[in-house]
Design a protein around this motif. Structure first.
Motif: not given
Lengths: 367, 468
Positions: A107, A139-140, A148, A150-152, A156-157, A165, A168-169, A171-173, B207-208, B211-212, B235, B247-248, B250-251
């Motif tokens: 990712q 895309y949005s 802003h 994204f593409s699942v 691409f997040y 930001a 942290s995000l 890191t969450g992925l 944030g983590v 993200g998850a 966040h 994301s329209g 999407q996400m």
């Protein structure tokens, strides 16, 4: 969803068949400088050797980003793109080299200077450009804009407008990858400016504590908006920023796509093998201002010009291709034309695609 | 004079506990710092230390005694030169019996405040809601009595059993079993991969979690209290709530942020803020603030499944309160639906979370004066069940909103605007708000009481709109 566009050049071979660059910094827990004393100079390290395919792929991918961004700049000037627009021109080697080290399913997440990352992730240039112009084929669906997207499908997040930001995000992925034990790695890109945000260090701590498979890619283009690194940071070797957390880091010549790829291979391997996070500080340079409205008065024209003439990531590859007779001038002209056609088609689409239907105002708030 | 050893409070909101064990017996000599007994609540155990030197003269509360009120003398220590004859002068008699079940019992949160506290608020003696938890519950469903804390735990456990993408993260949620013991037992059942202790790093772990969630997991992120979530609010709003739109479609971000919100007791300004109106301002967020244990359970289960970003506002004082909860395999309460907790025809009282304690008590008092108040438990702040409020106002012509948060730009202000816009012709009196006073929460007991709403204020407001 974005319109489907002509898929560009074959590229699934990359990263696998290429000869492995030397991995002299593959392990070790202390931060160190990868490319020697001065990462700013172009590296002429014989060990950094690309195959013909890799050189050509890198050339094409970087050129696509360059031409796309130039076109975006043009469209901005014409009033077709609004708001903020941060161009990636000059930094193309970073995402291109990093992407060459990834596997399917890894990712990518970044900040607001994100067009290059999307193209490197093989997102459709038409969909990206149409988002820049705020059209329904973006895309949005035109609701996100430059920062802003994204593409699942392409993993691409985003595309995040709040500086830091995405660290942290991202890191969450990586947390999700470890939770699922799927062997995937996330790349979290951020700039030298973001490297002073608190949440970066909160994330470093958790990533190391939990051994998360994340590579932090610091794109040090020397200026956080108009403030030079030296005026913003008490220590300027950003590869050392993980030292308190025992995260290894290295400085990389981010203008040389081969050096980027070699470092990426080391870092991604480290993360994928369960050793936790890795920091790569990419020494790079943006040719344009911070955003379209930035005249970049904080640096001299000569500084920029010198960088373009001596360290341009695309010119360096082109020169190697020509000097090494990896392709003829005609072949390269063919690549140039293919890239121009893709970009022109994207601009064409983004100019003529209708704006979102007014009913879209009220959709996608909750699901 | 013998020295009295008093039942200590484990936390600012604890009112009673169990004397679990005596570690010294009568006649033992003790010195300052010696552990003489262990006390426990439903969520924590603490040692009682002697603060004076002497001899343990008399044990006043037997080992195993439950519901021992804070500040009850539990033993007498004889000073130098005193013998057992002195006991006659000191506190004596049989151990006082606890009069009522403990309303609440908490350990200290981050603030570390362990001073004993007496809480005199409507919440201390909770009125039982009159209506069934949910009209949809089948006739004859068995009800079990549960605390809000237990109901929240069961909701998480049930959803985690059902869906292995659901996990819990936050400070002290795992090995400590939850700062307020809401996650008690979850680590044992689900293991450390799914019940995750985080460092004290709200911005980072929020944030983590987001993200998850972007990667498709369904995190439950516990904030020890929402006061600390101010560090993470970027966040919650920028990264979580806005992403589906940006994301329209999407996400999305399927995540629940939950924890104690609003005033606890005697923890002063930085630990006592009600954030309901803050979060309710943001499109893309769902904001839930339950009162009963049944709603806490049913709504938390709905929140975890919802697929959007949910801010789930709990209340520390309500954690220990008990309510009937339907004994069903899968009890869920729909998001966005208010509940009529008490029907009435003269005036509408709208509240949620701990505000319901004032509203229900006020309704009882008003009934004594012949005013039949209809009490609406809003339960979800966003999306707001305006319809139920409007229908009620069309019946009563009068409305009072009750919240512990501040009045300006508060949830009550929003309700007022909606009622004025949509039921103006039915109103017989101005919409009236009872709220927390427009000051940072003070520490002193008397000032704190003044800063919060009271049952009397609700009664007065209701009478005023009834012109009585």
């Amino acid at each position: 969803m974005a319109a489907t566009a002509a898929k560009a050049a074959p590229r699934k071979t990359a990263g696998k068949s290429a000869p492995k660059p030397s991995a002299k910094n593959a392990s070790g827990t202390s931060a160190k400088s990868a490319s020697g004393a001065n990462a700013k100079s172009p590296v002429s390290n014989g060990a950094l050797k690309f195959s013909k395919d890799e050189e050509l792929r890198a050339y094409r991918d970087m050129l696509l980003i360059r031409r796309f961004e130039e076109k975006a700049g043009q469209l901005y000037g014409m009033g077709l793109i609004g708001g903020f627009c941060h161009l990636y021109i000059g930094q193309e080697a970073v995402v291109t080299g990093m992407q060459m080290a990834l596997e399917q399913g890894d990712q990518v997440i970044t900040g607001y200077r994100d067009h290059g990352h999307m193209l490197a992730c093989e997102m459709d240039p038409k969909g990206v450009m149409a988002e820049l112009t705020g059209r329904r084929g973006g895309y949005s669906k035109g609701k996100g804009g430059s920062m802003h997207m994204f593409s699942v499908e392409k993993q691409f997040y985003g595309g995040h407008g709040i500086v830091g930001a995405q660290v942290s995000l991202g890191t969450g992925l990586a947390f999700a990858n470890r939770y699922r034990k799927n062997g995937k790695v996330s790349l979290a890109y951020f700039g030298d400016g973001a490297s002073n945000q608190g949440q970066v260090y909160e994330s470093f701590n958790m990533a190391k504590l939990w051994k998360l498979p994340v590579v932090y890619v610091i794109e040090n283009n020397k200026y956080g908006m108009g403030t030079s690194l030296e005026r913003a940071s008490s220590t300027t070797n950003l590869s050392h920023r993980g030292a308190s957390f025992d995260i290894p880091g290295e400085q990389v010549d981010g203008m040389d796509v081969r050096a980027v790829k070699a470092a990426a291979d080391r870092a991604v391997k480290h993360a994928r093998e369960g050793n936790g996070p890795y920091i790569l500080e990419m020494i790079t340079y943006r040719y344009r201002g911070h955003s379209m409205s930035d005249p970049a008065k904080y640096r001299s024209k000569e500084e920029v010009q010198k960088m373009r003439e001596t360290h341009d990531p695309i010119e360096m590859v082109r020169k190697r291709i020509v000097d090494g007779k990896l392709a003829s001038e005609d072949d390269l002209k063919g690549v140039d034309k293919e890239v121009r056609d893709i970009v022109n088609a994207a601009a064409e689409f983004a100019t003529n695609d209708p704006e979102p239907d007014p009913s879209e105002l009220w959709t996608d708030i909750l699901r | 004079m013998p020295i009295e050893v008093l039942m200590p409070a484990l936390s600012p909101t604890m009112e009673a506990g169990k004397l679990a064990k005596w570690l010294k017996k009568e006649g033992d000599s003790v010195k300052s710092g010696d552990v003489i007994a262990e006390i426990e609540t439903d969520k924590a155990t603490m040692e009682v230390e002697a603060v004076d030197e002497g001899t343990l003269g008399k044990i006043l509360i037997d080992e195993g005694a439950e519901d021992v009120k804070v500040n009850t003398p539990i033993a007498l220590i004889l000073g130098e030169g005193e013998d057992s004859s002195a006991l006659k002068n000191g506190g004596s008699g049989p151990a006082p019996k606890a009069e009522e079940p403990p309303a609440k019992a908490e350990v200290e949160a981050k603030s570390g405040d362990k001073s004993p506290a007496k809480v005199e608020s409507a919440a201390a003696n909770p009125p039982q809601p009159m209506a069934q938890p949910e009209p949809d519950v089948p006739e004859g469903t068995e009800m079990v009595t549960q605390t809000v804390r237990e109901a929240l735990r069961d909701a998480m456990a049930e959803e985690m059993r059902k869906d292995d993408t659901v996990f819990l993260m936050g400070e002290e949620v795992a090995e400590y079993q939850g700062a307020y013991k809401v996650s008690q037992g979850l680590l044992d059942e689900f293991g450390k991969e799914r019940v995750i202790d985080t460092p004290i790093t709200e911005h980072g772990f929020a944030g983590v979690g987001v993200g998850a969630a972007l990667a498709g997991l369904k995190p439950i992120v516990e904030f020890m209290t929402f006061n600390f979530a101010m560090q993470a609010i970027d966040h919650i709003i920028n990264s979580a709530a806005k992403t589906l739109y940006m994301s329209g479609g999407q996400m999305g971000c399927s995540i629940v942020f939950r924890g104690a919100n609003g005033a606890a007791a005697r923890v002063a300004a930085q630990h006592s803020q009600d954030y309901a109106s803050w979060y309710s301002n943001v499109p893309g967020l769902t904001v839930i603030a339950p009162y009963t244990a049944a709603d806490a359970k049913g709504l938390l289960k709905s929140a975890i499944r919802d697929g959007n970003t949910v801010v789930f506002l709990e209340n520390e004082i309500l954690y220990g309160q008990s309510f009937p909860v339907p004994k069903l395999d899968d009890y869920v309460v729909p998001i966005g639906k208010a509940r009529i907790a008490r029907p009435g025809k003269d005036v509408t009282l709208v509240a949620w979370s701990i505000g319901m304690t004032y509203a229900l008590k006020a309704a009882e008092k008003l009934a004594e004066d012949g005013i039949e108040a209809e009490v609406i438990d809003l339960r979800t702040i966003r999306p707001m069940d305006t319809e139920t409020i409007i229908e009620s106002v069309k019946k009563t012509g009068r409305i009072v909103t009750i919240e512990e948060g501040w009045a300006q730009s508060g949830v009550g202000a929003e309700i007022s605007a909606r009622v004025t816009e949509q039921a103006f012709d039915w109103l017989d009196a101005p919409v009236t708000r009872v709220s927390g006073k427009d000051v940072p929460m003070p520490y002193a007991a008397n000032l704190e009481k003044l800063a919060l709403p009271s049952v009397d204020e609700v009664v007065q407001a209701a009478k005023a709109v009834c012109y009585r």
